[in-house]
Design an enzyme around this catalytic site. Structure first.
Site, PDB file in Angstrom:
ATOM      1  N   HIS A  54       0.840  -1.203   0.000  1.00  0.00           N
ATOM      2  CA  HIS A  54       0.000   0.000   0.000  1.00  0.00           C
ATOM      3  C   HIS A  54       0.868   1.243   0.000  1.00  0.00           C
ATOM      4  O   HIS A  54       2.098   1.139   0.050  1.00  0.00           O
ATOM      5  CB  HIS A  54      -0.994  -0.023   1.164  1.00  0.00           C
ATOM      6  CG  HIS A  54      -0.396   0.079   2.532  1.00  0.00           C
ATOM      7  ND1 HIS A  54       0.449  -0.874   3.061  1.00  0.00           N
ATOM      8  CD2 HIS A  54      -0.500   1.036   3.494  1.00  0.00           C
ATOM      9  CE1 HIS A  54       0.810  -0.520   4.294  1.00  0.00           C
ATOM     10  NE2 HIS A  54       0.256   0.650   4.574  1.00  0.00           N
ATOM     11  N   HIS A  56       1.440   3.937   1.963  1.00  0.00           N
ATOM     12  CA  HIS A  56       1.977   4.707   3.089  1.00  0.00           C
ATOM     13  C   HIS A  56       3.501   4.837   2.991  1.00  0.00           C
ATOM     14  O   HIS A  56       4.188   3.917   2.552  1.00  0.00           O
ATOM     15  CB  HIS A  56       1.565   4.070   4.420  1.00  0.00           C
ATOM     16  CG  HIS A  56       0.122   4.311   4.756  1.00  0.00           C
ATOM     17  ND1 HIS A  56      -0.594   3.514   5.608  1.00  0.00           N
ATOM     18  CD2 HIS A  56      -0.735   5.284   4.333  1.00  0.00           C
ATOM     19  CE1 HIS A  56      -1.841   3.977   5.706  1.00  0.00           C
ATOM     20  NE2 HIS A  56      -1.942   5.049   4.942  1.00  0.00           N
ATOM     21  N   ASP A  58       5.967   4.638   4.941  1.00  0.00           N
ATOM     22  CA  ASP A  58       6.852   3.648   5.550  1.00  0.00           C
ATOM     23  C   ASP A  58       6.835   2.321   4.801  1.00  0.00           C
ATOM     24  O   ASP A  58       7.404   1.331   5.263  1.00  0.00           O
ATOM     25  CB  ASP A  58       6.498   3.437   7.036  1.00  0.00           C
ATOM     26  CG  ASP A  58       5.072   2.979   7.244  1.00  0.00           C
ATOM     27  OD1 ASP A  58       4.158   3.533   6.609  1.00  0.00           O
ATOM     28  OD2 ASP A  58       4.856   2.046   8.036  1.00  0.00           O
ATOM     29  N   HIS A  59       6.189   2.306   3.630  1.00  0.00           N
ATOM     30  CA  HIS A  59       6.171   1.094   2.794  1.00  0.00           C
ATOM     31  C   HIS A  59       6.725   1.346   1.392  1.00  0.00           C
ATOM     32  O   HIS A  59       7.032   0.394   0.680  1.00  0.00           O
ATOM     33  CB  HIS A  59       4.750   0.525   2.713  1.00  0.00           C
ATOM     34  CG  HIS A  59       4.226   0.126   4.059  1.00  0.00           C
ATOM     35  ND1 HIS A  59       4.142  -1.180   4.478  1.00  0.00           N
ATOM     36  CD2 HIS A  59       3.821   0.873   5.111  1.00  0.00           C
ATOM     37  CE1 HIS A  59       3.691  -1.214   5.731  1.00  0.00           C
ATOM     38  NE2 HIS A  59       3.487   0.030   6.132  1.00  0.00           N
ATOM     39  N   HIS A 113      -7.380  -1.059   5.918  1.00  0.00           N
ATOM     40  CA  HIS A 113      -6.339  -0.131   6.375  1.00  0.00           C
ATOM     41  C   HIS A 113      -6.266   1.036   5.383  1.00  0.00           C
ATOM     42  O   HIS A 113      -6.282   2.201   5.772  1.00  0.00           O
ATOM     43  CB  HIS A 113      -5.013  -0.864   6.474  1.00  0.00           C
ATOM     44  CG  HIS A 113      -3.846  -0.018   6.892  1.00  0.00           C
ATOM     45  ND1 HIS A 113      -3.753   0.580   8.122  1.00  0.00           N
ATOM     46  CD2 HIS A 113      -2.702   0.339   6.223  1.00  0.00           C
ATOM     47  CE1 HIS A 113      -2.614   1.263   8.197  1.00  0.00           C
ATOM     48  NE2 HIS A 113      -1.967   1.140   7.057  1.00  0.00           N
ATOM     49  N   ASP A 137       0.074  -3.929   6.307  1.00  0.00           N
ATOM     50  CA  ASP A 137      -0.540  -3.435   7.548  1.00  0.00           C
ATOM     51  C   ASP A 137      -1.986  -3.912   7.706  1.00  0.00           C
ATOM     52  O   ASP A 137      -2.811  -3.217   8.302  1.00  0.00           O
ATOM     53  CB  ASP A 137      -0.523  -1.895   7.574  1.00  0.00           C
ATOM     54  CG  ASP A 137       0.877  -1.330   7.755  1.00  0.00           C
ATOM     55  OD1 ASP A 137       1.826  -2.104   7.951  1.00  0.00           O
ATOM     56  OD2 ASP A 137       1.009  -0.092   7.690  1.00  0.00           O
ATOM     57  N   HIS A 175       5.311  -4.603  10.565  1.00  0.00           N
ATOM     58  CA  HIS A 175       5.716  -3.858  11.762  1.00  0.00           C
ATOM     59  C   HIS A 175       5.974  -4.773  12.954  1.00  0.00           C
ATOM     60  O   HIS A 175       5.315  -5.806  13.107  1.00  0.00           O
ATOM     61  CB  HIS A 175       4.635  -2.850  12.172  1.00  0.00           C
ATOM     62  CG  HIS A 175       4.527  -1.679  11.242  1.00  0.00           C
ATOM     63  ND1 HIS A 175       5.307  -0.561  11.359  1.00  0.00           N
ATOM     64  CD2 HIS A 175       3.723  -1.465  10.180  1.00  0.00           C
ATOM     65  CE1 HIS A 175       4.986   0.308  10.401  1.00  0.00           C
ATOM     66  NE2 HIS A 175       4.026  -0.220   9.666  1.00  0.00           N
TER      67      HIS A 175
HETATM   68 FE    FE Z   1       2.946   0.779   8.019  1.00  0.00          FE
HETATM   69 ZN    ZN Z   2       0.143   1.602   6.565  1.00  0.00          ZN
END
Ligand code: FE
Ligand code: ZN
Length: 257
Positions: A54, A56, A58-59, A113, A137, A175
């Site tokens: 996805h 975001h 942090d991905h 999410h 996530d 995570h």
């Molecule tokens: Fe994340």
């Molecule tokens: Zn995420």
């Protein structure tokens, strides 16, 4: 296919999938480029693909730099991302198959999410071997992702699909939230012995600075309250026996935990 786990940022995991003989690698959710480059160098691998779950930050944080350094690499992500994934070249729908070296991943569309979240499921390569799920996530060890763009009903359906994968499936989530998740889970099911035992084991891993990932689906079914909406104790806490309402309530409780 081999899998290397690469810690990144504060609590993210990046996963490097590779074929040691062919020296070819793909990376799932590169939060950053540098730790991926280090691992590629260490193992002598050529990066041919990015599998994003996805959009975001942090991905996808490493996408642009990796694409610059490996111009031929293919960037896979969900069909509904609509421009949110840097350098995306393939738009994946539920049920699509991706070939990587000798293995094939099945794409699962799992909104909740985000509205466009996907997961990559690699069925067992041989009988008796576990499959591998890279679920970003959506499902965490002992928990699930926050509902940002989707609805509780979508998250419910996504988690319910994961519940039906083979029990020995390895869960590679993005995570290291496990201890926090299990502490919350114990407030929902304080009498769950599997949960009590799991917390002790996971605490030991963290004290030794080891990851708690991958998890195994069977263990999640026994200990993760976000997969246990059919349990009387969980229903009692949630004040409902309607599965989607149970999930929505438990998720709301976790949001303010
Ligand atoms: Fe994340
Ligand atoms: Zn995420």
């Amino acid at each position: 296919m081999e899998i290397a786990l690469i810690p990144a940022l504060a609590d993210n995991y990046i996963f490097l999938l590779y074929e040691p003989e062919q020296k070819i690698a793909a990376v799932v959710d590169p939060a950053q480029a540098e730790p991926v480059l280090e691992k590629l160098h260490e193992l002598g691998l050529n990066l041919v693909a990015i599998f994003n779950t996805h959009h975001h930050g942090d991905h996808i944080g490493g996408n642009t730099k990796l694409k610059k350094l490996f111009p031929n690499l293919v960037v896979y992500a969900g069909a509904k991302e609509e421009g949110r994934i840097p350098n995306q070249s393939v738009y994946l729908e539920d049920g699509d198959l991706i070939r990587f070296c000798d293995v094939v991943a099945q794409v699962m569309f799992l909104p909740g999410h985000t509205r466009s979240h996907i997961a990559y499921y690699f069925p067992p390569e041989k009988p008796q071997q576990p499959g591998n799920l890279f679920c970003g996530d959506v499902l965490f060890a002992g928990g699930c992702g926050r509902i940002f763009e989707g609805t509780a009903a979508q998250m419910f359906e996504s988690l319910d699909r994961l519940r039906h994968l083979p029990g020995d499936t390895k869960i590679w989530c993005a995570h290291e939230y496990t201890l926090k998740n299990l502490h919350f889970a114990l407030t929902i099911e304080p009498g769950n012995l599997h949960l009590q035992n799991r917390l002790k084991l996971e605490e030991i891993k963290r004290m030794q600075d080891q990851p708690t990932i991958p998890s195994v689906l069977e263990l999640e079914l026994q200990t993760n309250p976000f997969l246990r909406w059919d349990q009387p104790t969980v229903q009692h806490v949630a004040g409902s026996d309607v599965p989607v309402k149970v999930l929505a309530k438990i998720r709301a409780m976790k949001d303010s935990f």
